[in-house]
Scaffold this active site. Sequence first.
Site, PDB file in Angstrom:
ATOM      1  N   CYS A 115     -13.887  -3.613  10.145  1.00  0.00           N
ATOM      2  CA  CYS A 115     -14.077  -3.405   8.695  1.00  0.00           C
ATOM      3  C   CYS A 115     -13.292  -4.329   7.769  1.00  0.00           C
ATOM      4  CB  CYS A 115     -13.656  -1.983   8.309  1.00  0.00           C
ATOM      5  SG  CYS A 115     -14.549  -0.686   9.134  1.00  0.00           S
TER       6      CYS A 115
ATOM      7  N   HIS B 139     -10.854  -0.676   1.509  1.00  0.00           N
ATOM      8  CA  HIS B 139     -10.223  -1.031   2.798  1.00  0.00           C
ATOM      9  C   HIS B 139      -9.618  -2.431   2.826  1.00  0.00           C
ATOM     10  CE1 HIS B 139     -10.346   0.029   7.370  1.00  0.00           C
ATOM     11  NE2 HIS B 139      -9.171   0.249   6.785  1.00  0.00           N
TER      12      HIS B 139
END
Length: 476
Positions: A71, A126
């Site tokens: 990610c 993130h």
Amino acid sequence: MAGVLLLAIAGCLFGQGAAQATTKPHILLIVADDLGWSDVSWNNPYVLTPNLHTLATAGVIFNQTYGQPTCSPSRAALLTGKFPFRLGMQRVMDNKTPHGLPLDEELLPQKLKKLGYATHMIGKWHLGSCKWEYTPTERGFDSFYGYHHGAQDYYTHKSARGLDFWDGKTSVSDQNGVYSTESFATRAESIISQHDSNTPLFLYMPFQSVHTPHQVPSSYLQPFSTLQDDNRSSILGMATALDDAIKRVTDALKGKGLWDNTLTVFMSDNGGEYSDGQSNWPLRGSKGTLWEGGTRVPAFVHGNMLERTGYTYHGMMHGVDILPTLVSVAGGNEDPGLDGKNMWQSISTGADSPRTEFVYTIDSEADSYAIRVGDYKLIIGGKTGKGGWYAPAEMQQMGILTETVDETGPFLFNIREDPLEKSNLYGVAEYASIQRAMRHRLNELKAFEVPFPTDLANDPAADPSNYGDVWMPGWC
Ligand SMILES: *[C@@H]1O[C@H](CO)[C@@H](O)[C@H](O)[C@H]1NC(C)=O
Ligand SMILES: *[C@@H]1O[C@H](CO)[C@@H](O)[C@H](O)[C@H]1NC(C)=O
């Protein structure tokens, strides 16, 4: 040259503001989370993603587009136009590590803002949140509605005991019990309805779907009731829920009259995790690995501004290319300091890709390296586990079985001839000079590595119990 002149004249005749408003496309950039190669209907007819399917087949399907294996690195590549190994962003961000996407990088929303865009983000960040400076509204987004960390409950919006759901810098507590995919679509509808149509819109929507945990409204499970694998059913239901949410967003753009001038880009951040029920079949490997299944992602582009549509683009492309491509569509200049290439001419006409190589990862602390040059891919060190060909449950029920092998690297593959990475050419005499050239190129690239800061420890100051059970920025 003639085109530039014509545009300049048009600017004079019709007035600068109006000409700009109508020529710059609105941009919808959608990122799915952990959606594997075989979790979309154009690669696997068992999957129910009809709205995405319509957009993909009416646009340009990308068949050789890459993210990073996980990610945070993929999102760093997307928003900076640089390979994460140059930014110290080779690995996933941890909730309690005081680290983030370097603050001196100018991100995609910052660049689009300078070009006159309204910039909104809905979904997963993130890329660091130990202090506010790292978070979306201080990095070019006019608004942010979503979460800072990597994973959470889809209904309570908590990871561990802490709430992580934000509207700008205010924590959101009125969405408890609402499925995030639906919260995000609702927010997109509201942003679109309030948008001033004369201003170009950039909407970045990195959805939570289809990351674990396995949560989806039960109506979405019904079509998969004959599957003997609950994880797979959940993932497929989540993919359909994502598809429905995207329809709400495109319908809102149509209702507002913006759709005909909207460029939509869709991609997953990395491959699926087979042990969670996602699927990269027939590609090899899983999320978090350097195999094609971990890195080669489902993706497409859609919009009236494409000159040629309804075809599959086979050129090599990487997430770093999205930034320069969108900046060019938005009328910006090329920045030679980036790794990303402006792909616009190629994807909009079907011409050859300007990209000839890319870095899967360079992570010297983990002794893990992989690069692609031309048709060849070199993998050295790193985790070579999860290197099977994992058939999803629906295929297993039809008699197609998972295959695993016990192999150790290094590996050299010809990806054009052998996209499934079945035939290791490393050490084969005939390929010695290619192997040497690949190793040489890897060594050159290693000089640009900024190591991942492994010395940063988990900091107990981050704990949500210090902040009334909220994952609050401001502890570093
Ligand atoms: C896309 O790539 C895969 C793997 O290389 C290949 O099997 C497939 O045929 C390609 N799809 C299309 C539509 O060309
Ligand atoms: C389903 O996924 C969970 C992780 O969410 C995993 O722990 C479990 O082993 C999986 N079950 C199967 C049957 O693969």
